[in-house]
Design a protein around this motif. Structure first.
Motif, mmCIF file in Angstrom:
data_model
loop_
_atom_site.group_PDB
_atom_site.id
_atom_site.type_symbol
_atom_site.label_atom_id
_atom_site.label_comp_id
_atom_site.label_asym_id
_atom_site.label_seq_id
_atom_site.Cartn_x
_atom_site.Cartn_y
_atom_site.Cartn_z
ATOM 1 N N THR A 21 0.842 -1.203 0.000
ATOM 2 C CA THR A 21 0.000 0.000 0.000
ATOM 3 C C THR A 21 0.874 1.248 0.000
ATOM 4 N N ARG A 25 1.248 3.888 -3.118
ATOM 5 C CA ARG A 25 0.933 5.319 -2.992
ATOM 6 C C ARG A 25 2.024 6.187 -3.598
ATOM 7 N N TRP A 59 -3.493 5.912 4.992
ATOM 8 C CA TRP A 59 -3.746 5.138 3.769
ATOM 9 C C TRP A 59 -5.204 5.255 3.314
ATOM 10 N N GLN A 130 -4.923 0.092 -6.870
ATOM 11 C CA GLN A 130 -3.635 0.769 -7.095
ATOM 12 C C GLN A 130 -2.963 0.162 -8.330
#
Ligand SMILES: Cc1cc2nc3c(=O)[nH]c(=O)nc-3n(C[C@H](O)[C@H](O)[C@H](O)COP(=O)(O)OP(=O)(O)OC[C@H]3O[C@@H](n4cnc5c(N)ncnc54)[C@H](O)[C@@H]3O)c2cc1C
Length: 545
Positions: A21, A25, A59, A130
């Protein structure tokens, strides 16, 4: 078939998912391989602590995790000690583990009781959005070979089909029996004894209504027959139970579950066994966290008994610390010193938590049993009173560990610039926000109701609480070095009260890297913070002092 990727993460437990994660990002292309195809319903971690909830907020998934937590939102997070679930109460810790929101809290997110598998599900779903991250379940890392500035990884799918991936970096997030750790030749140092325990998940209709201790998250059962910890997993019929410190000569697999439960409860307890999970309490730490282009995070680097609820939580800290640094290296703005700082910063945090967890495990229900604890009459009352006093005195720290969670200081970091002030005390069971570099940036609710943290974004942030917002010199120095920097101008009384009039440089993980006056030389400061080189770091640190 050979694929090329920036980072291969081995292990899709909470820490691997957290790292993916964080990397996602930052736009880092990564492949996460997980050998299992299903999520384990064994809820090892059940507490997402304050720091983890902050990171989950960062997050963007804290609300979703809370929404899916199976215990109802109004469930009190009391911890109760009793001789049996239907026995005598010995001691009680109301609102333990900081799960209730209170005015003036030095954090934006209280802790949350939530099983590990819920967090894993939420992160997995978020990763699916993502584009930089690919998650491959049913895939096992079998071998790796570091050469020519990369790592050749051999993978195997469930059908036995092998494939090769060339990664620039590999991270072992593959748990206590880490394959990556073995493949890179890192040893785990054993600290102290190894003790067997047995975890159970049970469906026990009517159990919640069958006792008089009230709703709580843990019931510590203190009797000679079944010293244990148990608690509800949801608002209905599902419970967990941990039989702790199983004596020598008793195999955890051979324990009669029905009898154990009846002894812990203090009477008949109709149930159905859902899962059985024997586990070992041990303290171990890896002798290195990095070999060449392979690094270790989470249980692959450190294990300790779960008392205090630190394992997954500390692993998320690893994921964020390593994630932004690896992203910086891959983007080209970071130097090698930045990556070295991962171990320099995290190892002292790990050692401290290992010591806390080991101390917690040294005082279990097993150790609190005394003669006559369940007797009727004055003698029994006196025995229970004495044990209750001991519990309140000696166990409180385990359930009030805010300082351990938030008070970590990056003392020996090569990428933090000291400001010359003395380090405040670090008691572990209390926490005072602190602006010194190397400490977690203080949380502030701004006058418009927003959390200051939400303004920082995911990269470096230069916080300016003064009236003058022109930080063009900082932005130019950052752009010249390719380091993403956001100027966060908050001429807000609450922020000024917490941060003073000067500037503070806050890292992507929310730690203060530098603080000082507007007249400081931004280029020299940024060179230290990005770990451009050890020599540069020393010089700039001296210059900035
Ligand atoms: C009884 C108990 C209670 C606990 N309670 C808490 C708590 O309340 N709070 C807390 O923070 N922590 C708690 N913990 C600790 C927590 O469960 C662990 O610290 C956490 O699971 C570690 O996460 P991880 O991702 O590092 O490793 P793991 O969860 O072990 O995940 C590693 C993953 O890697 C995969 N894998 C392994 N090898 C390979 C390979 N070669 N290829 C591909 N995949 C591979 C595995 O299948 C696994 O899914 C508890 C632990 C126990 C035993």
């Amino acid at each position: 078939m050979k694929t090329e990727i920036d980072v291969l993460i081995c292990g899709g437990g909470p820490v691997g998912l957290g790292l993916a994660t964080e990397l996602g990002r930052h736009g880092v292309r990564c492949l996460l391989v997980e050998r299992r195809t299903t999520t384990s319903l064994q809820p090892r971690a059940k507490l997402a602590n304050i720091r983890t909830m902050e990171l989950l907020r960062r997050w963007g998934v804290a609300d979703e995790v809370r929404r899916r937590a199976p215990l109802p939102a109004d469930h009190p997070s009391d911890i109760v000690f009793a001789t049996r679930l239907r026995g005598h109460e010995l001691a009680r810790f109301p609102n333990a583990l900081s799960t209730a929101r209170r005015d003036g809290d030095p954090f934006p997110e209280p802790a949350q009781q939530v099983p590990q598998y819920v967090i894993e599900d939420v992160l997995r779903e978020r990763l699916a959005q993502q584009p930089a991250v690919e998650l491959r379940r049913g895939t096992t890392l079998k071998a790796l070979d570091q050469r020519d500035g990369g790592v050749i990884c051999e993978l195997q799918d469930e059908g036995g089909v092998r494939s090769t991936v060339e990664a620039r970096w590999v991270v072992g997030a593959d748990g206590a029996r880490s394959t990556v750790r073995d493949l890179i030749g890192v040893e785990m140092r054993q600290l102290g004894p190894v003790t067997p325990n047995l975890g159970l998940v049970l469906r026990a209709p009517g159990l919640a209504e069958s006792h008089a201790l009230g709703r709580a998250v843990h019931y510590w059962i203190v009797n000679e027959e079944a010293p244990a910890i148990m608690g509800p997993l949801d608002g209905g019929e599902v419970w967990w139970l941990q039989a702790t410190a199983i004596p020598d000569g008793v195999a955890p697999e051979s324990i009669d579950v029905a009898r154990l439960l009846e002894q812990a409860v203090g009477g008949p307890a109709p149930h159905e066994l859902i899962a059985r999970d024997p586990w070992l309490a041990a303290c171990r730490i890896a002798d290195r966290y990095r070999v060449g282009r392979a690094l270790l995070v989470g249980d692959a680097a450190h294990v300790h008994p779960p008392m205090g609820g630190y394992g997954m939580n500390m692993g998320f800290g690893d994921a964020v610390d390593l994630g932004w640094k690896l992203a910086g290296v891959l983007a080209g703005w970071a130097g090698e010193v930045l990556l070295d700082s991962y171990e320099a910063e995290r190892r002292p945090v790990h050692k401290r938590v290992i010591d806390e967890a080991a101390a917690n495990y040294r005082l279990l229900s097993n150790d609190l049993v005394v003669e006559g604890l369940e007797d009727a009459g004055d003698a029994g009352e006196a025995a229970r009173g004495a044990v209750g006093e001991r519990i309140v005195r000696d166990k409180a720290r385990e359930f009030r560990s805010i300082g351990v969670q938030l008070g970590a200081r990056l003392r020996d970091s090569p990428v933090v610039i000291p400001d010359g002030t003395a380090e405040p005390a670090d008691p572990g069971d209390s926490y005072e926000p602190c602006l010194r570099p190397g400490h977690r940036a203080p949380h502030v609710w701004l006058e418009d109701g927003a959390a200051l943290y939400d303004r920082f974004g995911g990269e470096h942030a230069l916080l300016d609480t003064g009236p003058d917002a022109d930080r063009g010199d900082w932005l130019a120095a950052a752009a010249q070095r390719g380091i993403p920097l956001r100027v966060v101008h908050v001429p807000d009384a609450a922020a000024r009260a917490a941060y003073g009039e000067g500037l503070a440089l806050v890292r992507p993980d929310g730690y203060v890297a530098w603080r000082g006056e507007a007249a400081a030389e931004p280029g020299a400061i940024l060179d230290v913070v990005r770990g451009a080189s050890r020599a540069a770091a020393t010089t700039a640190a001296e210059a900035a002092r």
